[in-house]
Scaffold this active site. Structure first.
Site, PDB file in Angstrom:
ATOM      1  N   LYS B 230       0.570  -1.146   0.096  1.00  0.00           N
ATOM      2  CA  LYS B 230       0.026  -0.047  -0.494  1.00  0.00           C
ATOM      3  C   LYS B 230       0.679   1.614   0.183  1.00  0.00           C
ATOM      4  CE  LYS B 230      -3.723   2.160   2.342  1.00  0.00           C
ATOM      5  NZ  LYS B 230      -3.603   2.812   1.556  1.00  0.00           N
ATOM      6  N   ARG B 235      -4.103   8.492  -4.935  1.00  0.00           N
ATOM      7  CA  ARG B 235      -5.037   7.266  -5.698  1.00  0.00           C
ATOM      8  C   ARG B 235      -5.217   8.021  -6.704  1.00  0.00           C
ATOM      9  NH1 ARG B 235      -8.553   3.001  -4.658  1.00  0.00           N
ATOM     10  NH2 ARG B 235      -8.413   2.188  -7.073  1.00  0.00           N
ATOM     11  N   ARG B 255      -8.964   9.778  -7.827  1.00  0.00           N
ATOM     12  CA  ARG B 255      -9.985   9.361  -6.510  1.00  0.00           C
ATOM     13  C   ARG B 255     -11.562   9.542  -7.066  1.00  0.00           C
ATOM     14  NH1 ARG B 255      -9.148   6.581  -0.498  1.00  0.00           N
ATOM     15  NH2 ARG B 255     -11.411   6.884  -0.586  1.00  0.00           N
ATOM     16  N   LYS B 409      -7.439  -2.936   2.966  1.00  0.00           N
ATOM     17  CA  LYS B 409      -6.235  -2.447   2.778  1.00  0.00           C
ATOM     18  C   LYS B 409      -5.660  -2.782   5.131  1.00  0.00           C
ATOM     19  CE  LYS B 409      -8.732   1.328   4.337  1.00  0.00           C
ATOM     20  NZ  LYS B 409      -9.231   3.244   3.765  1.00  0.00           N
TER      21      LYS B 409
END
Lengths: 384, 550
Positions: B230, B235, B255, B409
């Site tokens: 990660k 993103r 994102r 995550k």
């Protein structure tokens, strides 16, 4: 000068204020002779620990601790307290005090009508409608040609449940300042009621719970709902039944009112219930299915205040004058001097000064916003 | 405008999702085109015009009101737009024919074409014509600070409910639609065919992961999952496609679907193959990933100077492929998409775009070990920019939103210290009556023995109940007041210890303590702990060394 103190001669009011056990009638301060003629406003009314004191007249206005003689502006508990020797107020205010505190709330009482003049030595007192709640009064205190008006709490907006506010020309105007900031403009209460009814129409499966102060606000909201054509039963929290029935007994028609106690959850879908503000956020509300929590108050104008209380439907309906009302009233009284009591004093004092008026904040403690302080007493709710 | 303002007003107070939906759907049903379309655009953040700055609004009110009264009012209300909306003076508009308040359409279309110098006059005119709620909504709209707790997704769901459609369908066509969405409403109301997305490089709604908890592992089979690092970047979605004339169009989206292409011109030449990459935007120097603090220099820049491009070279680390040329890959299982991605990146052969490696693991303990020591598990010199691991089901299609059980995550444990509350400040908006911003400190050697030195500020992480408790504590233990700031008692035996969690630490000459925390938040209230037992600055310095040593 003899007979200055109200107790020293058998004048017009002494026969009507029933003598109390506290010996209310002997004026303590007799020697005011020096002030007469050259009296300053503060010689007539001045703030003391107990409240606003009229020494030459021998009484206090809305005292926060027990005094010999009190004139009460209206029935809200921070203004109308129990334990005074003699109390002078409108019939409605006296009745409300009796409802709250029981028959022995004062040594003696005297009811006066709006406009009726009471003489207390050189002091003349008259009560005028304040438009705040049923029976609320402004107290005009005059000595020679100097007139001071203590407004108590007031509003200049329309209210079908009480006598309309009256402008009383005076030299010194003592005003409240609960909503003494220019952000507070209450708008039209009828529009807020429309908002409530629109929500009831949009969410027929949810109960609508309206927080409203039990004395005055609740009855006004009900009356406004009726004026808007809502004729379904309106449900009441136990704490506001007595006072609402009292309003009805004074000829104010409120339509079909029912206690919410004993109602089933499902039966309350699509209905309106009124409750004291504090009750709308406690476990009492669990009897309602996914309630829409409304709150009728001038504070609802400010979003942060509404959110803090978890209100979903804020209704800006207030029994206090808004900023425009406060400033317009001050202008219309013609007063050259303004004393500002509880609320946002600084802003209103500043405004007065920019208009060339003498103004000062009056440090009176013990008065607040009745909505913030109303507590539902154990048992008042009727155990439901 | 007033109808829209009423909607915003009501939405701002309504906590329940279903009730919000009901309010939104009722509005969209009862409001005409094109007003409802612009409302939908406003709620989904799809309107674009130059936002008015707070300074402009402040100037407008200052010309019209007493500055002292404005000061008192702003202090009380705590929100500029709201203060102005409430205290805007009523004006008697000239003539008998008072203009009706502007419609939302008028406001939006006028804002688009308005020159900068015309804005103040136009805004003032609208404010004269609207009521309190209308003014509030207008100011929220023109300042671009709606914040009424509505996600774009929720607004689209409400629109879908008009025609009993699946909101997913709207998500898919959304990038090709434009306000006021006449074609969308026509389709929803059964008056027209489904609109087609003609954007050559559209944004695809992103798939998000759930934070994994220890208890989740019991039900998960390691064999079903692929693990990746990660990355601590941002993103993005990098999309290239051919327009009607066959020219390649490339765009970079955040994102949330915001077009951020202009901020990263240096990446555009690398997007020379039609496709849609899901990945992490990073800064790479000498092939080594830099920390988020470095990347931050490139974010939210209006002007991108050549120096900035040179000093902060941008890089895309790819972990998914949503489209390959004309082919939509989103229905494919992740494992297959990963294979497509690998060959796509190979074909692209561009130094600015590389593949995010997978982290091989046999069982959960092995992955735990990798997460604890990314450097030793393949991340090598990039380990500093690793903030945990991602777990993706091999068979998961690419689904928009945060579908359950598909992606997880698993962040590295945050750093935790015990610090002492030193100062508290009132919050804004909803929290304007609470002391909700806290400055905290740790012990260090001072001239006169141990003293507290401030090391950070936090304003979240606590529950509403805890906020009440801290607020009460602050009010009762104030030693001094400076405007909105209160000094709170902080003695060895008196005071409140806050357990503070944070993600990273860096040296900062701007802070007296010499360190700055990333993402600090209140983890726990340690009522049980006397301030003398809170952590010392040396602890933070040790953490700093161990981070840099990695």
């Amino acid at each position: 000068m003899a007979g200055l103190g109200p107790g020293t001669e058998n004048n017009a009011f002494s026969g009507r204020w029933k003598r109390g056990s506290r010996g209310a009638w002997v004026a303590k301060h007799r020697d005011h002779t020096a002030y007469i003629g050259g009296m300053r406003p503060q010689d007539i009314l001045m703030p003391v620990a107990a409240g606003l004191c009229c020494k030459p007249g021998g009484f206090h206005i809305d005292p926060v601790r027990p005094v010999e003689r009190a004139i009460i502006t209206h029935g809200h508990s921070d203004h109308a307290r129990a334990g005074h020797g003699a109390v002078l107020a409108t019939q409605e205010t006296l009745d409300m005090m009796r409802l709250r505190y029981g028959d022995n709330f004062a040594g003696s009482t005297q009811a006066v009508r709006y406009g009726e003049e009471i003489r207390l030595g050189d002091i003349k007192v008259k009560l005028h409608p304040a438009g705040h709640v049923l029976g609320s009064a402004q107290i005009a205190v005059s000595c020679k040609d100097l007139c001071i008006v203590a407004s108590g709490d007031y509003k200049d907006a329309r209210d079908p449940t009480c006598a309309p506010f009256e402008i009383v020309p005076c030299d010194v105007f003592i005003t409240e300042a609960t909503f003494g900031l220019p952000v507070f403009r209450h708008g039209n209460a009828a529009d807020e009621v429309k908002k409530l009814l629109a929500s009831v129409a949009l969410f027929p499966e949810r109960a609508h719970l309206v927080g409203a102060y039990s004395l005055g606000k609740a009855q006004r909201v009900i009356a406004l709902l009726r004026e808007a054509g809502y004729d379904a039963p309106i449900y009441l929290h136990g704490a506001m039944e007595k006072i609402t029935r009292y309003y009805e007994s004074r000829g104010i028609a409120l339509g079909d009112l029912r206690p919410v106690r004993g109602m089933k959850k499902a039966e309350l879908a699509g209905t309106i219930t009124l409750a004291p503000p504090t009750a709308t956020s406690d476990i009492w509300t669990r009897r309602f299915l996914d309630p829409v929590t409304a709150f009728a108050s001038g504070w609802m104008r400010v979003r942060a205040r509404a959110r803090q209380r978890g209100v979903e439907l804020p209704l800006v309906i207030s029994d206090h004058a808004d900023w425009d009302g406060l400033t317009a009233t001050i202008g219309l009284t013609g007063a050259g001097e303004v004393w500002v009591t509880h609320g946002q004093e600084d802003a209103l004092v500043h405004w007065c000064k920019t208009k060339g008026l003498a103004a000062r904040p009056l440090d009176l403690v013990g008065y607040g916003d009745e909505e913030e302080t109303e507590a539902v007493l154990e048992g008042e709710e009727g155990g439901a | 405008m007033n109808r829209f303002a009423e909607l915003l007003d009501r939405l701002a107070y309504e906590p329940g999702r279903n009730n919000k939906l009901k309010l939104l759907t009722a509005y969209l049903r009862d409001t005409e085109d094109p007003d409802r379309g612009y409302a939908l655009a406003a709620l989904t953040g799809a309107l674009s015009f130059k936002h008015a700055k707070p300074g402009l609004i402040r100037d407008l009110i200052m010309e019209r009101t007493d500055p002292v009264l404005f000061g008192f009012s702003y202090d009380y209300v705590g929100d500029l737009s709201e203060t102005v909306a409430l205290m805007w003076p009523k004006v008697a508009l000239a003539g008998h024919n008072n203009p009706p308040p502007p419609t939302l359409t008028e406001v939006v279309t006028r804002l688009r074409t308005l020159g900068k110098t015309e804005l103040p006059t136009q805004l003032a005119r609208w404010l004269d014509e609207l009521d309190e709620t209308g003014r509030w909504a207008l100011l929220k709209l023109v300042t671009g600070a709606m914040r009424i707790g509505i996600s774009a997704r929720l607004a689209k769901t409400a629109a879908a409910a008009l025609g009993e459609k699946d909101p997913h369908e709207i998500e898919l066509m959304w990038p090709g639609l434009a306000p006021p969405y006449l074609d969308l409403f026509a389709w929803l109301e059964g008056r027209a065919e489904k609109p087609v997305n003609r954007d050559p490089a559209p944004f695809r709604p992103v798939m998000l992961a759930h934070a994994i908890e220890d208890a989740d592992f019991v039900n998960l089979d390691p064999a079903d999952f692929i693990a990746e690092w990660k990355w601590d970047g941002i993103r993005v979605q990098a999309v290239s496609g051919r327009d009607e004339r066959g020219h390649l169009q490339a765009r970079l989206y955040s994102r949330t679907g915001e077009d951020i292409t202009k901020s990263f011109p240096d990446l555009l030449p690398s997007l020379h193959l039609p496709g849609a990459i899901d990945g992490e935007l990073l800064v790479l120097r000498d092939g080594r990933v830099q920390t988020f603090n470095v990347l931050q220099q490139r974010l939210n820049r209006k002007v991108v100077s050549p120096k900035l491009i040179k000093d902060y070279p941008i890089h895309l680390r790819a972990y998914d492929l949503l489209g390959d040329d004309e082919n939509d890959l989103r229905e494919l299982p992740f494992e297959e998409r990963r294979a497509h991605l690998e060959s796509f990146i190979k074909k692209l052969a561009d130094p600015r775009i590389d593949l995010s490696p997978t982290v091989p693991f046999a069982d959960w303990p092995a992955l735990t070990a990798a997460r604890a020591d990314p450097a030793g598990a393949g991340a090598g010199l990039d380990a500093e920019a690793v903030e945990g691991v991602m777990l993706k089901r091999r068979d998961a299609p690419y689904l928009p939103g945060r579908p359950k059980g598909q992606w997880w995550k698993w962040k590295r444990d945050p750093h935790i210290i015990d610090a002492v509350l030193m100062y508290a400040q009132r919050g804004h908006g909803k929290r304007s009556s609470y002391y909700s911003d806290y400055t905290f400190g740790v012990w260090t050697n001072g001239d006169a023995g141990d003293e507290l030195v401030p090391v950070g500020k936090a304003y979240f992480g606590f529950t509403d109940e805890e906020l009440l408790q801290i607020d009460r504590f602050v009010r009762r233990n104030t030693t001094e007041k400076f405007g909105p700031v209160r000094h709170v008692v902080h003695e060895p035996d008196q005071g409140l210890v806050l357990e503070v969690a944070f993600e990273g630490l860096q040296r900062s000459p701007r802070h007296k303590s010499g360190v700055a925390m990333r993402f600090p938040r209140i983890n726990r209230l340690r009522w049980d702990k006397p301030p003398r037992e809170a952590d010392r600055l040396e602890t933070l310095e040790r953490m700093l060394k161990s981070v840099t040593a990695n």
